[in-house]
Design a protein around this motif. Structure first.
Motif, short mmCIF file in Angstrom:
data_model
loop_
_atom_site.label_atom_id
_atom_site.label_comp_id
_atom_site.label_asym_id
_atom_site.label_seq_id
_atom_site.Cartn_x
_atom_site.Cartn_y
_atom_site.Cartn_z
N CYS A 53 -5.24 -7.51 13.06
CA CYS A 53 -4.24 -7.08 12.10
C CYS A 53 -3.31 -6.04 12.71
O CYS A 53 -3.64 -5.40 13.70
N LYS A 87 10.24 -7.97 2.96
CA LYS A 87 10.56 -9.13 2.11
C LYS A 87 11.99 -9.60 2.30
O LYS A 87 12.29 -10.77 2.11
N LEU A 111 -6.63 -11.53 3.52
CA LEU A 111 -5.34 -12.09 3.94
C LEU A 111 -5.52 -13.34 4.79
O LEU A 111 -6.49 -13.45 5.54
N GLN A 112 -4.57 -14.25 4.68
CA GLN A 112 -4.48 -15.39 5.58
C GLN A 112 -3.64 -14.95 6.79
O GLN A 112 -2.87 -14.00 6.69
N GLU A 155 0.02 -13.46 6.62
CA GLU A 155 0.24 -12.88 5.30
C GLU A 155 0.30 -11.35 5.38
O GLU A 155 -0.35 -10.74 6.23
N ILE A 156 1.07 -10.75 4.48
CA ILE A 156 1.24 -9.30 4.43
C ILE A 156 0.77 -8.80 3.07
O ILE A 156 1.10 -9.37 2.04
N SER A 157 0.02 -7.70 3.10
CA SER A 157 -0.56 -7.15 1.86
C SER A 157 0.45 -6.31 1.09
O SER A 157 1.46 -5.86 1.63
N LYS A 213 -0.70 -6.58 7.95
CA LYS A 213 -0.32 -7.96 8.30
C LYS A 213 -1.44 -8.55 9.15
O LYS A 213 -1.84 -7.96 10.15
N ARG A 214 -1.95 -9.69 8.70
CA ARG A 214 -3.02 -10.35 9.48
C ARG A 214 -2.38 -11.18 10.59
O ARG A 214 -1.54 -12.03 10.33
#
Length: 92
Positions: free
Chosen positions: A7, A26, A70-71, A74-76, A89-90
Motif C-alpha cells: 500500500c 477524485k 481494499l482491492q 482502490e483508494i480508501s 491506496k492498495r
C-alpha cells in the motif's frame, strides 16, 4: 503463510485536509504527487507514499482493517488513527 499486501498512503493531521486531498485524487490528480506534497509521513512521502509490503499485525488496527478491505488500485476514504488521517491506496 500470512497474506502480504502493498500500500501507499497520505498522512495528514486534520480530517478537513484529508477530505480536500481525496477530492483532488477524485478529480484526477496523481496519488504519488499528492503524497510527496502533503503527507506528514516524510519517510513514505518521499516514495510517493509507498509503504511497501506488510502483513496483518504490522500496522495500527484501523489502518490495517481498511487496507486489507481494499482491492488493488482502490483508494480508501480517510481513516483516523493516533497518527492522524490516512488516505490509503492498495498497490498489490
Amino acid at each position: 503463510m500470512s497474506i502480504k499486501i502493498k500500500c501507499a498512503h497520505i498522512l495528514v493531521e486534520k480530517q478537513s485536509e484529508s477530505l480536500a486531498i481525496l477530492e483532488k485524487i477524485k478529480k484526477g490528480e496523481k496519488f504519488g504527487k499528492l503524497a510527496k506534497e502533503f503527507s506528514t509521513d516524510k519517510g513514505s512521502g518521499k516514495k510517493e507514499g509507498n509503504l511497501g509490503y506488510f502483513t496483518k499485525g504490522m500496522m495500527v488496527k484501523p489502518f490495517e482493517d481498511a487496507a486489507f478491505k481494499l482491492q488493488v488500485g482502490e483508494i480508501s476514504e480517510p481513516i483516523k488513527t493516533e497518527f492522524g488521517y490516512h488516505i490509503i491506496k492498495r498497490l498489490g
